[in-house]
Design a protein around this motif. Structure first.
Motif, PDB file in Angstrom:
ATOM      1  N   VAL A  21       0.836  -1.198   0.000  1.00  0.00           N
ATOM      2  CA  VAL A  21       0.000   0.000   0.000  1.00  0.00           C
ATOM      3  C   VAL A  21       0.875   1.254   0.000  1.00  0.00           C
ATOM      4  CG1 VAL A  21      -1.449   1.385   1.519  1.00  0.00           C
ATOM      5  CG2 VAL A  21      -2.104  -0.947   0.953  1.00  0.00           C
ATOM      6  N   ILE A  22       1.942   1.211   0.768  1.00  0.00           N
ATOM      7  CA  ILE A  22       2.799   2.401   0.821  1.00  0.00           C
ATOM      8  C   ILE A  22       3.451   2.633  -0.544  1.00  0.00           C
ATOM      9  CG2 ILE A  22       4.928   3.326   1.803  1.00  0.00           C
ATOM     10  CD1 ILE A  22       4.063   1.978   4.451  1.00  0.00           C
ATOM     11  N   ILE A  23       3.992   1.566  -1.119  1.00  0.00           N
ATOM     12  CA  ILE A  23       4.642   1.740  -2.422  1.00  0.00           C
ATOM     13  C   ILE A  23       3.628   2.145  -3.481  1.00  0.00           C
ATOM     14  CG2 ILE A  23       5.913   0.587  -4.269  1.00  0.00           C
ATOM     15  CD1 ILE A  23       7.195  -1.158  -2.138  1.00  0.00           C
ATOM     16  N   GLY A  24       2.541   1.367  -3.557  1.00  0.00           N
ATOM     17  CA  GLY A  24       1.521   1.675  -4.556  1.00  0.00           C
ATOM     18  C   GLY A  24       0.944   3.064  -4.340  1.00  0.00           C
TER      19      GLY A  24
ATOM     20  N   THR B 142      -6.083   2.614   3.636  1.00  0.00           N
ATOM     21  CA  THR B 142      -6.512   1.713   4.715  1.00  0.00           C
ATOM     22  C   THR B 142      -7.257   0.531   4.125  1.00  0.00           C
ATOM     23  OG1 THR B 142      -8.063   3.508   5.074  1.00  0.00           O
ATOM     24  CG2 THR B 142      -6.757   2.847   6.939  1.00  0.00           C
ATOM     25  N   LEU B 143      -8.132   0.844   3.164  1.00  0.00           N
ATOM     26  CA  LEU B 143      -8.877  -0.252   2.558  1.00  0.00           C
ATOM     27  C   LEU B 143      -7.950  -1.138   1.732  1.00  0.00           C
ATOM     28  CD1 LEU B 143     -12.056   1.701   1.444  1.00  0.00           C
ATOM     29  CD2 LEU B 143     -11.513   0.714   3.649  1.00  0.00           C
ATOM     30  N   GLY B 144      -6.936  -0.506   1.151  1.00  0.00           N
ATOM     31  CA  GLY B 144      -6.013  -1.245   0.292  1.00  0.00           C
ATOM     32  C   GLY B 144      -5.186  -2.279   1.038  1.00  0.00           C
ATOM     33  N   ILE B 145      -4.942  -2.022   2.317  1.00  0.00           N
ATOM     34  CA  ILE B 145      -4.159  -2.983   3.099  1.00  0.00           C
ATOM     35  C   ILE B 145      -4.826  -4.341   3.027  1.00  0.00           C
ATOM     36  CG2 ILE B 145      -3.461  -3.596   5.434  1.00  0.00           C
ATOM     37  CD1 ILE B 145      -3.213  -0.570   5.957  1.00  0.00           C
TER      38      ILE B 145
ATOM     39  N   VAL C 291      -9.739  -3.367   9.480  1.00  0.00           N
ATOM     40  CA  VAL C 291      -9.074  -2.274   8.780  1.00  0.00           C
ATOM     41  C   VAL C 291     -10.088  -1.466   7.975  1.00  0.00           C
ATOM     42  CG1 VAL C 291      -7.530  -1.808   6.863  1.00  0.00           C
ATOM     43  CG2 VAL C 291      -6.797  -3.306   8.680  1.00  0.00           C
ATOM     44  N   ASN C 292     -11.053  -2.172   7.388  1.00  0.00           N
ATOM     45  CA  ASN C 292     -12.066  -1.466   6.616  1.00  0.00           C
ATOM     46  C   ASN C 292     -12.936  -0.587   7.496  1.00  0.00           C
ATOM     47  OD1 ASN C 292     -12.391  -2.102   3.591  1.00  0.00           O
ATOM     48  ND2 ASN C 292     -11.676  -3.984   4.515  1.00  0.00           N
TER      49      ASN C 292
END
Ligand SMILES: Nc1ncnc2c1ncn2[C@@H]1O[C@H](COP(=O)(O)OP(=O)(O)OP(=O)(O)O)[C@@H](O)[C@H]1O
Ligand SMILES: Nc1ncnc2c1ncn2[C@@H]1O[C@H](COP(=O)(O)OP(=O)(O)OP(=O)(O)O)[C@@H](O)[C@H]1O
Ligand SMILES: [Mg+2]
Ligand SMILES: [Mg+2]
Lengths: 282, 680, 526, 308
Positions: free
Chosen positions: A90-93, A205-208, A264-265
């Motif tokens: 998620v951080i990279i993307g 957050t959702l992407g995690i 997380v969602n």
């Protein structure tokens, strides 16, 4: 804000309770990832060959797998790689996608057109195929999985960020800042970015969750991560053949993924609400 | 007489996260059949809540009627279940809203939305309902109703939509029509048309109207009775003549006094009520108005005055009876002499200012145009442009206030932005003290910006919601001046004080301020660098009258102190008249008239200017305005009419006007107009 | 009664007996395969799963009988020339291909020439046919095959399905696409192949040339067989349990017990023959080119525990480079090695590998590691073996790095980038060892797995290939096996049992000596 | 409108070309050599291998390989699979219907379940229905599909014997995979519809509708929902892409035929022509779907219609 906080505490609605529970869950799982040794009763590599496929019991909370490993411990230790896949991709993307979105939306014009066509290219290839191709090309290492998942997430972030940029750019306070004489860079850095990150944050957050899921999909397709301590996706994928004889092997890592992603969602939704200035001032 | 609507001791609570919040308290009011009642008061005083309570729409917004009765024609609305209420809504009582665009469902045609209400309440075929709808549209003055029926809300202009909205409200012949600020979002010209329409319809449909407004002019024009609300309570209730003749409540008096009238003395400060309306969660004790009331006594602080009969009207003030006897109280609040009477004395000060007509130019604007290309389809070759500003030339002199008026979309804001170089002009030059701003490079422009600042219409959206006040006001300082944190903070605190805010509020965030306070923040930011010029684009339009006056006063004070030059854009003509030395009138991107302030209002030369002035509602119930108001609506700037752009709406238009574009020419000293047949 | 009967290690060609004795005619069998065949052209195929289908479509010249002798099939008799370099076959005269093409000497010649023709892009068949040189048609039903060098494995290899005989007409006609339109002489005819879904074959009514290993010499009883392709284990077993298919191959060990315990189902199991699943050291790389180092690993890895843990007693442990049941299998190796960690430690100590701070041994600044390469997916839980080996060698101070890759070909055979790699081979002849342990030719396109370059072993393997005396040949292979284990070139792990879960309605499934199913006798209880 | 479609198709061409190049590059990085997978390297001589590589054009420089590939595509020739020489285009066309069926069926499930739950949850905000609907939605997007799939097989096929475990023939075999994939889509749609419903419910025109005396049901389902679906429709394009991607896993779990399995196998085997073919195909589908979405968008949202 000047809310009387006591009133707040009294009326903790169900949905707020949900957020609190979700936060606790996430906090606990992050704790697992940081100091698994404090929580897990066994080492995740410890194979108790005399205790194969034991059902959940007091000794083995989640039972044991076909190696005789304590599944609870494996899940606890496995959280580290799972969370790493989730967070790192998620951080990279998010960073790469966000940056593309910022450049595209802020500069506009031909740069925007070119970048958006490139993003379209990425979009036309379904995420998992892209991830599959990358993972297949580079081989299954933790970093490559992260990379594969991250690349497939880039278009989403880029589009959202671009949209934000374009809408923030036209808000009056940007013109206010410009009329003061702020330079483009100053405006971008001090006004546009801070005001546009919140949807990105929500998406992240959702992407995690979706990253972890995609990681487990890659495991299922045989391009997952093979390490001494399997991440949840791998564990789930490995245990799936045992569902009829030892349901606990893949049920618990599956639940771990599901519960974490749900938590997380829920937090992501809450972040959305908190970051929404409309809701804040209402 | 029978009461159509009878509200007694109504209190409404809202269920919020912070607990129950009482929005209106003990409100009583009545409306008789065929009567028009206006509800006035500052923003947040509870007008909308009262009207929504009648419709019982507050049920859907977490509102609860906790006390009181609402009777419509003898039917108790409070006890009625929603299901039965539904059969009354739209049939016996109907409502129209402020933003006509937001009030229609964007995905259904106008026609289907009108038919829907008819079908909900009346038996009969769809085609009959459709026919009726067409009739209604025609009745409210919509041309080609058959075509409009099939159009979507976004395809109609605001004025047109408001008419459609009224048609929809009238569909089932309601007995009570509630209109919540039905004209606030519209241009003065359109507003006049709509008000006229409402009055016509009232008699035709024999209904009562509850009209909510904050414009005293409208109330004076249309109301039989006026109810004044403050902080959730009714503070005064009187007939329109009683109220304007002699207000009994200090708040009403304040409101009336805050109105900038056409004859207000431009050299004087505007009257304003100090402070702002309290928040519902933080109401003062006793009389809720006491913190802002110059007459408040101990009793007012302790006890809440009841609404009681004083001199044949209702008022909620302990001292009303005494106060109205006072000498300075009974001074007439409104004195409107006939507009066409030339007998207004020219004030000494304005004469002095008259010299400015020939003063030094700060800005010389020559042939400035700004066109926006609009795309219709990606491949479409015929490029259309919106001529937002079209060949405008004017000078702005040092130290003056130049007012700019015109209907929405006439290009005022665009002109302002292009002057400040916030957008690139399509053609023309902007000379600032002899330098062509268009030729400056980026650094030169940034330097120049120090001297030119801007105040925006919406004080909230023009500040970064994530920044605190200190940072917002300090931003120009940090961009242009090399100060350390402490120096900057003390400068910011000074500025706060200058604009009348508490210097300890530097750490607060914009949402913690009221509208007027936010606008002060915007002003503080604009003056931080001691600029020479400030563009105020609708800087007071979004504010309550009382607050408007505060801000205008502040701006005038600052002008004197700092020797500022203003370009003041507004659609409230009263205010423009008051603050401006000279005024320019824009129509469809063109400057059609420039004149010294007084001259413009006394002797408008262009028919458009005349019409604008005629559209202003007068806050004097004794005078009825003649509706010479403009017909029709402003045409699209993408396809402006040929010749004189105004000819389509001009009563004096001839064939020449259709073909030949008039140029600005002098018709008096410093008075220019672009009309072939100036009305002088 | 439960028709389950497990074949023991030596008894290949096991059959299950029908309850009623009388086989019922007709019916359609659905049989789930674990992976998709690559092609149904036997000469181009390289997958065992393809062979299961190929065996129904094609016949071979000769058949291997349970006692390892070779029996007639499409060839009725044969002679070997004294120099052992040519084989002359007399062919059956009543055989024709399913497309009507007559089966004759020309057809045989066409087939074998096709295999060595590079344009065919033949796969394993090419290796099996080695050292075939050419064919001569003696008369219509007599053909002579010439070899480059003598080979005792040659005749045995001819029994393999991959050297099955294809219709020359069809092969010529369809060219590249023959694998999708296969035509042979077998008991079943090809009907259709829906990629990734199913392959359907139907009875060849003309069939009357079945080999000795089946009872029904004529046309098959079944009307049709539908091979369903179901890669996902749980789905495959589930589809038998739910009754959606009659039988499914490759039952995971954890499901074996429940199938066995369920009276509605039978479990058929037969050990495959050839080279068992074996972990090969790469002898090209230090320190694993040192026998002592390898022995240390050999002593430290507890293979018993691995096999018991992972396969829950359903797989047998392997002891030798060859699996039981093959000619020359050396039983004496069984139970010859006992885990002995102390000894293993001692060996490594002797070699100068001392423990570092993290418990991993080091020497000259280098850590003692094993690059353990395995393929993906986790077939037969081989990745799990890696995981256990990793744990078992950790106390010994060896850091096992497990690399699971999709691309074994490149990593292992081209780059040789591994220390330990596991493989197995189904083979009818012990000569299979040759490809694994003989020093590879300098220009070989592919590295040998073991990387052996041992003249002694080379010599033995060459002798084994040509020794015509069966007894001597057996002795040679026994020596080879012992040799390999003594030098700890490998860690034999398990013998792979081919398992089939089937509903009780399925009767008389037989298996050939290699463990491939035969459907000639199969019938369905109605 | 017609014109803008043509322009879009035109720009889409470049996007397709871009995706082809991208995939080509990624696969080019794959270290494996397709030739070695095709023939048995143990018996083939280096010359035969070199010959074969030459035959397949694999020895030419990267850009020439791509250029010739692209040239062939323009002439309608998508090449042959490297694994079994099967022509690519017929192969894709043969497998596509099954995937399409799956995608459509699961989209239908997703839309019905998702919209229903989304609306209910928005209308009953913060009541138990809302909480339940949200959690159901969250489960949908939080469960790994292969896990859900296997669980469904265990329950409905093995325990209850209601539905077949696997296959791709007939309606019955479609049910479980479509549900598995549909749950995921439903999860996304619930969230979206709920969010946009909540936004719409606070719009001024809802108040107007109430003031007209309409019933809540009519307001919610005739007016609010239609408005709320507009943003949801934009998501449909993305969703269908996700579903196509989900097919890769689902088709394996349920042993269905389909494009998903083809591409998974092809990627792992570095079967370039097949991968390229499928990517080309999926890019086209993506573009078509988004075109349809945009067109239906203009149909549903008159505000957009006018802009065209
Ligand atoms: N749903 C609600 N929940 C809580 N408070 C509300 C709600 N609706 C309105 N209020 C509060 O009630 C007070 C009165 O609101 P109302 O809308 O009636 O004011 P108004 O007189 O119509 O003002 P304006 O001129 O701005 O329309 C305001 O302080 C407002 O914040
Ligand atoms: N960035 C833009 N792109 C295209 N058209 C624009 C743009 N900005 C303004 N316009 C158009 O130019 C015309 C003039 O707009 P402008 O905002 O200057 O009017 P205004 O007189 O300030 O109106 P208002 O009183 O509503 O603020 C309008 O028709 C508007 O739609
Ligand atoms: Mg209001
Ligand atoms: Mg404007």
């Amino acid at each position: 804000m000047r809310f009387p906080t006591s009133l707040f505490q009294k009326r903790l609605a169900v949905s707020e309770l949900l957020v609190v529970v979700a936060a606790l869950v996430v906090a606990f799982i992050i704790l697992c990832a940081i100091v698994p040794g404090w929580i897990a009763p066994y080492l995740p590599t410890e194979m108790l060959t005399d205790q194969l496929l034991q059902a959940p019991s007091a000794a083995h909370l989640f039972g044991t797998d076909y190696f005789g490993r304590d599944i609870f411990s494996v899940v606890v230790y496995g959280s580290r790689d799972s969370l790493f896949i989730g967070f790192a991709s998620v951080i990279i993307g998010g960073l790469v996608g966000g940056l593309i979105g910022v450049i595209s939306g802020y500069i506009g014009g031909i740069v925007d057109t070119i970048l958006m066509r490139l993003i379209d290219v990425l979009m036309t290839i379904p995420g998992i195929l892209l991830a599959l191709a990358i993972a297949a090309s580079l081989g299954p290492s933790l970093f490559n999985i992260v990379l594969a998942v991250a690349v497939s997430a880039i278009p989403g972030y880029a589009r959202v960020m671009r949209g934000q940029m374009i809408s923030i750019k036209s808000r009056p306070f940007i013109m206010a800042s410009r009329s003061i004489g702020s330079s483009n860079i100053q405006i971008l850095w001090k006004h546009v970015l801070p005001n546009s990150v919140s949807p990105l944050l929500v998406m992240a957050t959702l992407g995690i969750g979706s990253s972890i899921l995609m990681g487990s999909g890659l495991s299922f397709l045989g391009l997952g991560l093979i390490k001494e301590v399997p991440d949840w996706g791998t564990l789930l994928s490995q245990g799936r053949g045992y569902l009829t004889v030892a349901w606990w092997i893949c049920t618990f890592p599956g639940l771990a993924i599901t519960i974490f992603v749900i938590a997380v969602n829920i937090i992501g939704d809450q972040v959305r609400d908190v970051l929404d200035p409309k809701k804040r001032t209402a | 007489m029978t009461q159509l609507l009878d509200i007694q001791h109504l209190s409404v609570d809202f269920n919020t996260k912070k607990g129950l919040l009482r929005a209106i308290t003990d409100v009583s009011l009545t409306i008789q059949a065929g009567e028009t009642v206006c509800l006035v008061g500052e923003s947040g005083s509870g007008k909308t809540i009262t009207s929504k309570s009648v419709m019982r729409l507050i049920d859907y917004e977490n509102g609860i009627i906790s006390e009181g009765n609402i009777m419509l024609n003898g039917i108790d609305l409070v006890a009625m279940p929603q299901k039965e209420l539904r059969s009354l809504r739209g049939k016996k009582m109907a409502m129209i809203f402020q933003e006509p665009m937001a009030a229609f469902d964007p995905v259904f045609t106008i026609g289907s939305q009108i038919v829907e209400v008819i079908m909900t309440h009346q038996q009969g075929s769809r085609s009959k309902a459709w026919k009726h709808a067409v009739y209604l549209l025609q009745r409210v003055g919509i041309p080609e109703p058959d075509i409009r029926m099939k159009q979507y809300p976004n395809e109609l202009s605001g004025g047109m939509l408001q008419r459609a909205m009224i048609a929809m409200a009238l569909a089932c012949g309601p007995e009570l029509l509630i209109a919540d600020e039905p004209t606030t979002a519209l241009d003065v010209t359109i507003q006049a048309q709509i008000l006229q329409l409402l009055q016509e319809l009232k008699t035709e449909f024999n209904m009562s109207i509850l009209l909510i407004t904050h414009d005293m002019g409208i109330a004076a024009e249309i109301a039989d009775r006026i109810i004044v609300m403050y902080a959730g309570q009714v503070v005064e209730q009187a007939t329109v003549f009683q109220l304007f003749e002699q207000p009994h409540h200090p708040y009403t008096k304040g409101l009336l006094q805050s109105i900038t009238t056409m004859d207000s003395d431009r050299s004087n400060k505007l009257y304003s009520i100090e402070g702002s309306i309290p928040s519902l969660s933080d109401l003062p004790t006793g009389c809720r108005f006491h913190p802002r009331c110059p007459y408040a006594t101990e009793r007012c602080v302790k006890d809440n005055p009841p609404l009681q009969v004083v001199n044949g009207r209702l008022t909620a003030c302990w001292h009303a009876e005494v106060l109205v006897q006072c000498k300075d109280w009974s001074q007439k609040h409104l004195k409107v002499d006939s507009l066409d009477a030339p007998a207004i004395e020219v004030h000494a000060t304005s004469e002095a200012r008259e010299e400015l007509v020939d003063g030094d130019n700060l800005f010389a604007i020559e042939g400035l145009s700004k066109f926006y290309p609009i795309r219709n389809g990606i491949l479409s070759r015929n490029k259309t442009v919106i001529r937002a500003v079209d060949d405008v030339s004017l000078n702005i002199r040092k130290g003056e206030t130049f007012g700019l008026v015109g209907e929405s979309g006439s290009g005022k804001s665009t002109l302002g932005r292009v002057i400040l170089q916030l957008e690139q002009a399509t053609s023309g030059r902007v000379m600032y003290q002899g330098r062509d701003l268009g030729n400056l490079n980026a650094t030169g422009l940034r330097e120049a910006r120090k001297n030119m600042q801007m105040i925006f219409q919406d004080p909230y959206s023009s500040v970064d919601p994530r920044w605190n006040v200190g940072d917002i006001i300090g931003e120009p300082l940090s961009v242009h001046e090399d100060l350390n944190t402490k120096e900057r903070r003390s400068r910011v605190e000074e500025l706060l004080e200058v604009v009348g805010l508490d210097r300890t509020w530097v750490d607060r965030y914009p949402h913690e301020f009221s509208g007027g306070q936010r606008q002060r923040i915007g002003i503080a930011r604009a003056i931080a660098l001691h600029p020479e010029f400030i563009l105020a684009d609708e800087a007071v339009s979004a504010l309550d009258v009382s607050v408007q006056s505060q801000i205008v006063n502040l701006m005038q004070d600052l002008q004197k102190e700092l020797n500022l030059t203003y370009l003041f854009i507004a659609h409230g003509l009263n205010i423009v008249r008051h603050i401006s030395d000279r005024i320019g009138v824009m129509y469809l991107g063109k400057l059609v008239e420039i004149a010294p302030s007084e001259a413009l209002f006394l002797h408008p030369a262009h028919y458009y200017t005349k019409a604008l002035i005629a559209s202003i509602p007068l806050p004097d119930p004794t005078r009825t305005r003649e509706y010479i108001a403009i017909q029709g609506e402003i045409p699209s700037p993408a396809h402006p009419p040929s010749g004189c752009h105004f000819h389509t709406r001009c009563p004096a238009a001839t064939a020449r006007c259709r073909e030949e574009q008039p140029v600005l020419r002098e018709v008096g000293r410093g008075h220019l107009t672009a009309c072939h047949y100036p009305a002088l | 009664s439960i028709g389950t009967k497990e074949a023991d290690g030596n008894a290949t060609g096991t059959t299950t007996e029908g309850v009623g004795g009388k086989s019922s005619q007709g019916g359609e069998l659905s049989y789930a395969l674990a992976t998709s065949p690559d092609t149904l052209d036997p000469h181009r195929s390289g997958l065992a799963v393809s062979v299961r289908v190929i065996r129904t479509l094609y016949d071979s010249l000769v058949v291997q009988l349970p006692d390892h002798t070779i029996g007639p099939w499409l060839a009725t008799e044969w002679t070997v020339s004294p120099d052992a370099k040519s084989y002359t076959f007399k062919l059956r005269q009543d055989v024709k291909f399913q497309d009507g093409t007559p089966f004759n000497a020309e057809a045989v010649k066409y087939n074998f020439d096709r295999i060595i023709n590079p344009e065919t892009k033949a796969a394993n068949a090419q290796a099996l046919l080695h050292p075939y040189k050419s064919s001569e048609v003696i008369d219509e039903y007599t053909v002579k095959l010439n070899l480059e060098t003598p080979s005792q494995a040659f005749l045995g290899n001819l029994t393999q399905a991959l050297l099955g005989l294809v219709s020359p007409t069809a092969a010529k006609k369809d060219g590249e696409q023959f694998g999708k339109n296969p035509v042979g002489t077998g008991p079943f005819k090809f009907v259709k192949w829906d990629e990734n879904a199913e392959i359907v074959v139907e009875r060849n009514d003309d069939y009357k040339w079945a080999p000795a290993i089946v009872d029904n010499k004529g046309a098959a009883y079944l009307d049709k067989i539908t091979f369903k392709i179901i890669p996902e284990e749980a789905t495959r077993i589930g589809s038998v349990q739910s009754g959606q298919v009659h039988a499914a191959e490759t039952v995971p060990p954890q499901n074996v017990a429940s199938i066995k315990g369920d009276s509605n189902f039978q479990l058929l199991q037969v050990n495959t023959v050839g080279l068992p699943y074996t972990l090969f050291f790469n002898q090209r790389r230090a320190p694993w080119n040192d026998p002592k180092a390898r022995q240390a690993v050999q002593l430290a890895v507890d293979v018993d525990s691995i096999v018991k843990t992972l396969y829950l007693g359903t797989y047998e442990r392997a002891w030798s480079p060859l699996s039981p049941g093959i000619l020359g299998y050396n039983e004496s190796l069984e139970n010859s090695i006992k885990p002995d960690v102390d000894k293993a430690n001692q060996l490594l100590d002797e070699l100068g590998w001392a423990r570092g701070a993290d418990g991993i041994r080091e020497k000259d600044g280098k850590k003692l590691t094993i690059q353990y390469v395995d393929g993906s997916p986790n077939r037969e839980k081989r990745n799990d073996i890696a995981a256990i080996v990793q744990q078992q060698l950790k106390p010994l101070g060896i850091d096992v790095k497990v690399e699971i890759t999709k691309d074994v070909q490149t990593v292992v055979y081209i780059n040789g980038d591994y220390d330990l790699y596991g493989n197995n081979q189904v083979n009818s002849d012990p000569n299979g060892l040759y490809w694994f342990y003989h020093t590879s030719a300098p220009n070989a396109a592919k590295l040998s797995i073991s990387g052996s370059a041992d003249p002694e072993l080379d010599k033995l393997l060459e002798q084994g290939l040509v020794e015509s005396d069966q007894g001597k040949r057996i002795a040679i292979y026994k020596t080879i096996q012992k040799n390999i284990i003594d030098k700890a070139l490998i860690l034999p792990i398990y013998v792979f049992p081919y398992t089939v879960a089937a509903s009780n309605a399925v009767k008389d499934v037989k298996f050939d000596t290699l463990g491939y199913p035969l459907f000639n006798d199969v019938n369905l209880l109605k | 409108m017609g014109r803008s479609i043509i322009t879009r198709l035109f720009t889409s061409l470049f996007v397709v070309l871009g995706s082809l190049i991208l995939v080509f590059c990624i696969l080019y990085l794959l270290p494996s050599d397709p030739v070695l997978m095709m023939i048995d390297p143990s018996s083939a001589t280096p010359e035969t291998i070199a010959n074969l590589r030459h035959q397949l054009g694999l020895d030419r420089p990267f850009y020439i390989q791509f250029a010739s590939y692209f040239n062939n595509i323009i002439h309608g020739d998508f090449g042959n699979s490297m694994m079994n020489s099967e022509p690519v285009l017929p192969k894709i066309l043969k497998h596509f219907p099954a995937t399409l069926m799956l995608t459509i069926a699961s989209s239908i499930i997703a839309v019905i379940v998702g919209v229903l739950l989304g609306v209910l949850s928005a209308i009953h905000r913060n009541r138990w229905i809302d909480i339940v609907a949200r959690i159901v939605g969250l489960f949908g997007i939080s469960m790994p599909t292969f896990w859900t799939g296997i669980l469904l097989i265990l329950l409905f096929s093995i325990q209850l014997h209601w539905l077949p475990v696997m296959g791709s023939d007939g309606f019955k075999t479609l049910v479980l995979p479509a549900i598995t994939l549909g749950i995921v889509g439903a999860g996304f749609i619930v969230r979206m519809v709920r969010n946009s419903m909540l936004e719409v419910i606070h719009e001024q025109f809802i108040v107007t509708l109430r003031s007209k005396g309409l019933s809540e049901r009519a307001i919610m389902y005739q007016h609010a929902l239609r408005n709320a679906l507009i943003p949801a429709i934009t998501m449909m394009g993305v969703l269908i892409g996700e579903m196509l991607a989900g097919a890769v896993v689902i088709e394996t779990v349920f042993s269905r035929q389909g494009i998903g399995r083809i591409i998974a196998d092809a990627i792992m085997a570095k079967d370039l022509p097949v991968v390229q073919g499928v990517v080309f195909f999926s890019a086209i589908i993506y573009i078509i779907v988004n075109l349809i979405v945009d067109i239906s968008y203009t149909y549903i949202d008159p505000r957009v219609r006018r802009a065209h």
